[in-house]
Design a protein around this motif. Sequence first.
Motif, short mmCIF file in Angstrom:
data_model
loop_
_atom_site.label_atom_id
_atom_site.label_comp_id
_atom_site.label_asym_id
_atom_site.label_seq_id
_atom_site.Cartn_x
_atom_site.Cartn_y
_atom_site.Cartn_z
N SER A 46 -4.30 -19.17 7.37
CA SER A 46 -4.62 -17.84 6.86
C SER A 46 -6.04 -17.47 7.21
N THR B 180 -8.93 -14.27 6.13
CA THR B 180 -9.22 -13.09 5.34
C THR B 180 -10.59 -12.56 5.73
N LEU C 205 -5.58 -10.00 4.33
CA LEU C 205 -5.23 -11.42 4.39
C LEU C 205 -4.07 -11.56 5.35
N GLN D 193 0.89 -10.04 7.18
CA GLN D 193 -0.44 -9.70 6.67
C GLN D 193 -0.32 -8.72 5.51
N THR E 90 -2.87 -5.86 3.48
CA THR E 90 -4.14 -5.14 3.52
C THR E 90 -4.30 -4.37 2.22
#
Length: 265
Positions: A28, A30, A40, A63, A65
């Motif tokens: 991941s 971010t 993320l 993802q 947002t």
Amino acid sequence: MAFAQDGYFVTYSHQMEEPGNLEMGLKSVTASPKGGNAFLANALEFEYGVKAWWTSELYLDSQSTSGESSVFTGFRWENRFRPLLREHWINPVLYFEFEHINSADKSLLDVVGHDTREEFLERHDRHEKKREAELKLILSSNFKGWNLSENVIAEKNLVGEPWEFGYALGVSRPLALVAGAKPCVLCRENLSAGAEMYGGLGERYSFGLRDTSHYLAPVVQWRIPGGTTFKFSPGFGLNDNSQRFLFRFGVAYEIDQIASRLRGN
């Protein structure tokens, strides 16, 4: 072994998955881009050791947002081939990947061409499909516990866009090379530390380090008994085209001889 990119998030070393083993992992990233919404992005990975010289891996990308929705952004299928199995000063690995993703993808598994932070400011748009082929030449060396890896990346959108190029460099080392007499969780031999640098190299008609993003990122890896590995990496943009700060984290779990287990052997 856990994590194909032994000690890294973006850079690949010459480490291959053990034949018959399956590694499941999540990587991941971010960030909170200036002028845009925080996001993320996740890459769920399944890596299988087909042969000692061939490792195959499937990625499923998604993802979320802030202020927008969570979306599935596509898949990637990669294959790595190691032509020389014996250890050498420099160990080459050939890499081929097919990507079927859309323009909402933010997994940032590498940087190529003229990728910049501006691409993370747009709202979700899944209408633009990307079918891309990616090639890498992976060179990697081990010396007195250190690993030094260099990757050269070439990527092409299959609908006629020019070749784009990128690079990744990594160095890492376990904190201790000799394991203690007793198994332990938080001890030096289970930890490794390093750093990687990656960025774009332009495209066929405008090759170079300008007008693209570059990052420098320390990486810490922690392996615990039982086959689980954690990784963490704060990343820092090196120019105005880059995100100012990225934070990567990941976890992987390896299952030995998955085919034999399923057959009950």
